[in-house]
Design an enzyme around this catalytic site. Structure first.
Site, PDB file in Angstrom:
ATOM      1  CB  ALA A  21     -35.087 -20.235  22.338  1.00 21.58           C
ATOM      2  CB  THR A  90     -37.976 -22.804  29.153  1.00 26.11           C
ATOM      3  OG1 THR A  90     -36.909 -22.242  28.393  1.00 26.11           O
ATOM      4  CG2 THR A  90     -39.158 -23.081  28.255  1.00 26.11           C
ATOM      5  CB  SER A  92     -34.917 -20.861  35.262  1.00 22.77           C
ATOM      6  OG  SER A  92     -34.878 -20.481  36.613  1.00 22.77           O
ATOM      7  CB  SER A 135     -38.533 -27.901  38.817  1.00 22.23           C
ATOM      8  OG  SER A 135     -37.764 -29.000  39.255  1.00 22.23           O
ATOM      9  CE  LYS A 174     -37.519 -24.288  37.820  1.00 25.05           C
ATOM     10  NZ  LYS A 174     -37.450 -23.412  36.608  1.00 25.05           N
TER      11      LYS A 174
HETATM   12  P1  NAP Z   1     -30.447 -25.256  30.188  1.00 32.75           P
HETATM   13  O1  NAP Z   1     -30.150 -25.965  28.939  1.00 32.75           O
HETATM   14  O2  NAP Z   1     -29.301 -24.794  31.021  1.00 32.75           O
HETATM   15  O3  NAP Z   1     -31.433 -24.053  29.901  1.00 32.75           O
HETATM   16  C1  NAP Z   1     -31.540 -22.940  30.740  1.00 32.75           C
HETATM   17  C2  NAP Z   1     -31.863 -21.741  29.894  1.00 32.75           C
HETATM   18  O4  NAP Z   1     -31.999 -20.594  30.743  1.00 32.75           O
HETATM   19  C3  NAP Z   1     -30.760 -21.438  28.882  1.00 32.75           C
HETATM   20  O5  NAP Z   1     -31.344 -21.117  27.657  1.00 32.75           O
HETATM   21  C4  NAP Z   1     -30.094 -20.201  29.479  1.00 32.75           C
HETATM   22  O6  NAP Z   1     -29.539 -19.336  28.507  1.00 32.75           O
HETATM   23  C5  NAP Z   1     -31.273 -19.539  30.141  1.00 32.75           C
HETATM   24  N1  NAP Z   1     -30.831 -18.543  31.127  1.00 32.75           N
HETATM   25  C6  NAP Z   1     -30.145 -18.750  32.266  1.00 32.75           C
HETATM   26  N2  NAP Z   1     -29.889 -17.572  32.870  1.00 32.75           N
HETATM   27  C7  NAP Z   1     -30.426 -16.607  32.063  1.00 32.75           C
HETATM   28  C8  NAP Z   1     -30.492 -15.193  32.130  1.00 32.75           C
HETATM   29  N3  NAP Z   1     -29.943 -14.488  33.127  1.00 32.75           N
HETATM   30  N4  NAP Z   1     -31.131 -14.537  31.122  1.00 32.75           N
HETATM   31  C9  NAP Z   1     -31.682 -15.210  30.089  1.00 32.75           C
HETATM   32  N5  NAP Z   1     -31.653 -16.558  29.975  1.00 32.75           N
HETATM   33  C10 NAP Z   1     -31.028 -17.231  30.951  1.00 32.75           C
HETATM   34  O7  NAP Z   1     -31.324 -26.176  31.171  1.00 32.75           O
HETATM   35  P2  NAP Z   1     -32.679 -26.986  30.945  1.00 32.75           P
HETATM   36  O8  NAP Z   1     -32.474 -28.291  31.624  1.00 32.75           O
HETATM   37  O9  NAP Z   1     -33.124 -26.963  29.547  1.00 32.75           O
HETATM   38  O10 NAP Z   1     -33.676 -26.136  31.850  1.00 32.75           O
HETATM   39  C11 NAP Z   1     -34.739 -25.376  31.300  1.00 32.75           C
HETATM   40  C12 NAP Z   1     -35.785 -25.164  32.358  1.00 32.75           C
HETATM   41  O11 NAP Z   1     -36.277 -26.427  32.801  1.00 32.75           O
HETATM   42  C13 NAP Z   1     -35.287 -24.446  33.625  1.00 32.75           C
HETATM   43  O12 NAP Z   1     -36.318 -23.596  34.055  1.00 32.75           O
HETATM   44  C14 NAP Z   1     -35.084 -25.599  34.620  1.00 32.75           C
HETATM   45  O13 NAP Z   1     -35.194 -25.161  35.942  1.00 32.75           O
HETATM   46  C15 NAP Z   1     -36.252 -26.487  34.228  1.00 32.75           C
HETATM   47  N6  NAP Z   1     -36.125 -27.893  34.625  1.00 32.75           N
HETATM   48  C16 NAP Z   1     -35.099 -28.660  34.160  1.00 32.75           C
HETATM   49  C17 NAP Z   1     -35.017 -29.998  34.521  1.00 32.75           C
HETATM   50  C18 NAP Z   1     -33.927 -30.897  34.021  1.00 32.75           C
HETATM   51  O14 NAP Z   1     -33.740 -32.002  34.569  1.00 32.75           O
HETATM   52  N7  NAP Z   1     -33.189 -30.483  32.986  1.00 32.75           N
HETATM   53  C19 NAP Z   1     -35.968 -30.544  35.404  1.00 32.75           C
HETATM   54  C20 NAP Z   1     -37.009 -29.725  35.870  1.00 32.75           C
HETATM   55  C21 NAP Z   1     -37.082 -28.405  35.452  1.00 32.75           C
HETATM   56  P3  NAP Z   1     -28.076 -19.616  27.847  1.00 32.75           P
HETATM   57  O15 NAP Z   1     -28.312 -20.707  26.815  1.00 32.75           O
HETATM   58  O16 NAP Z   1     -27.721 -18.309  27.274  1.00 32.75           O
HETATM   59  O17 NAP Z   1     -27.181 -20.072  28.968  1.00 32.75           O
END
Ligand code: NAP
Length: 357
Positions: A21, A90, A92, A135, A174
């Site tokens: 979150a 979400t 990852s 993704s 992904k």
């Molecule tokens: P983000 O802000 O880096 O969010 C990733 C989240 O995953 C963070 O809350 C992080 O926790 C958590 N996380 C990572 N490793 C973890 C672990 N070992 N245990 C528990 N939580 C963990 O990135 P985002 O862009 O919002 O991405 C969210 C999702 O959308 C991901 O699945 C990503 O692959 C997908 N996505 C993103 C994009 C894009 O362009 N941004 C596009 C397609 C898909 P912390 O806050 O504690 O680090």
């Protein structure tokens, strides 16, 4: 086997688990759920980074409860999932550099984490629907693959079959996680699965603390690191608010099913720089030039986390996606000028790039 259950009604408050979150996309997701009056169970690794979520909850109709959970700790999500009818997974890692072991940094948390969350779903009778943040990286690997796609647009029938731990490990993480999720869903009939497959996500963030690669690429555009030019690299872009809305619609629309590509437009890096220059004038060193592909191929790997294979198979190829399924779900895409203008303004307001003049 298909799931016998259907999504909870949108009108009644539901209890919804959101993993990760504190993330960039999840922030908006939590906001929309709270605004609609739902009870959000939010898992985070570090509650100290969730103060912005608490503020959102304070001014909303819904309630927020924080739980500590880690993707790699078995059983970590069980307590947070109690009483939830919907699980939105979400969490990852979305990082493109800063690691030495791609399997440990990306693939293991994505795949084992998804398995861990879905095993908790198996143990939690109240869960009826899972919405997985997958993704477009799960839809295709390299841009060059568009040359073999009839119609010239990727759609939900496409799967990334070319990425690996050694080539495009984030993309691999992904697609491997999404395949695992579908495999687990098909083994039972109590809960159904909907996946959201966004292209590159931009737009304002509700937290300055995210490490999402979405935010980092725009910071680099504004702080001068890309002043000398950018490669001829194009990608699909979509606003973070549309991605968050799609999760909510997918959760509460009984007929929602399968995969939903979230895609607004394809833009080159230079085009994005042009949009920012039109909005913010010449005060910031947004790139003005495209670097020829052979130069990128020669020096790119020396300057950052890109390989020559990646450059060969991606630079100079323009990908497009079919977004009709997301429009059927109810998504309307805002102008990209709004997405990038508001995103860069927020980056300035958060001090991630120093304000000028
Ligand atoms: P983000 O802000 O880096 O969010 C990733 C989240 O995953 C963070 O809350 C992080 O926790 C958590 N996380 C990572 N490793 C973890 C672990 N070992 N245990 C528990 N939580 C963990 O990135 P985002 O862009 O919002 O991405 C969210 C999702 O959308 C991901 O699945 C990503 O692959 C997908 N996505 C993103 C994009 C894009 O362009 N941004 C596009 C397609 C898909 P912390 O806050 O504690 O680090």
């Amino acid at each position: 086997m298909s799931a016998a259950s259907s999504a909870p009604a949108a009108s009644a408050p539901a209890t919804v688990l959101v993993t990760g979150a504190t993330g960039y996309i999840a922030g908006w997701l939590v906001k929309y759920l709270l605004d609609a009056g739902h009870n959000v169970h939010a898992t985070v690794r570090n509650p100290a980074r969730a103060t912005h979520l608490q503020k959102l909850a304070d001014g909303s109709k819904g309630t927020l409860t924080l739980f500590k959970a880690d993707l790699l700790t078995p059983g970590s999500f069980d307590e947070a999932m109690q009483g939830c009818s919907v699980v939105m997974h979400t969490a990852s890692p979305f990082v493109l550099d800063g690691f030495t072991d791609a399997y440990e940094a990306l693939v293991r948390p994505a795949v084992e984490g998804t398995r861990n969350v879905l095993e908790a779903v198996q143990r939690t009778e109240s869960v009826k629907r899972v919405v997985l943040t997958s993704s477009a990286a799960s839809v295709h690997g390299d841009n060059k693959e568009i040359l073999h796609k009839a119609g010239g647009r990727f759609d939900e029938s496409d799967w990334n079959t070319t990425s690996s731990v050694d080539h495009n490990p984030y993309q691999y993480s992904k697609v491997a996680a999404e395949r695992e999720a579908w495999k687990m869903q098909k083994g039972q009939s109590r809960w159904d699965l909907v996946t959201i497959n966004p292209v590159m996500v931009y737009g304002p963030s509700l937290t300055p603390a995210s490490h999402s690669a979405s935010i980092d690429t725009l910071v680099q555009m504004g702080d001068g690191r890309l002043r000398t030019g950018v490669p001829d690299l194009s990608f699909g872009v979509v606003d973070v608010r549309e991605v968050a809305r799609a999760h909510v619609l997918a959760a509460f629309t009984p007929a929602a099913s399968g995969r939903y590509i979230l895609y607004n437009k394809t833009l080159s890096m230079l085009k994005i720089a042009g949009i920012l220059r039109t909005r913010f004038g010449g005060r910031y060193p947004f790139p003005r030039m495209q670097i020829p592909k052979f130069m990128v191929w020669l020096v790119g790997p020396l300057m950052g986390p890109v390989t020559r294979d990646f450059i060969t198979r991606n630079v100079g190829y323009t990908v497009q996606f079919d977004n009709r399924h997301s429009q059927e779900l109810g998504i309307r895409y805002r102008p990209v000028e709004e997405t990038f203008g508001e995103h860069f303004q927020q980056i300035l307001d958060d001090g991630l790039v120093k304000k000028r003049g």
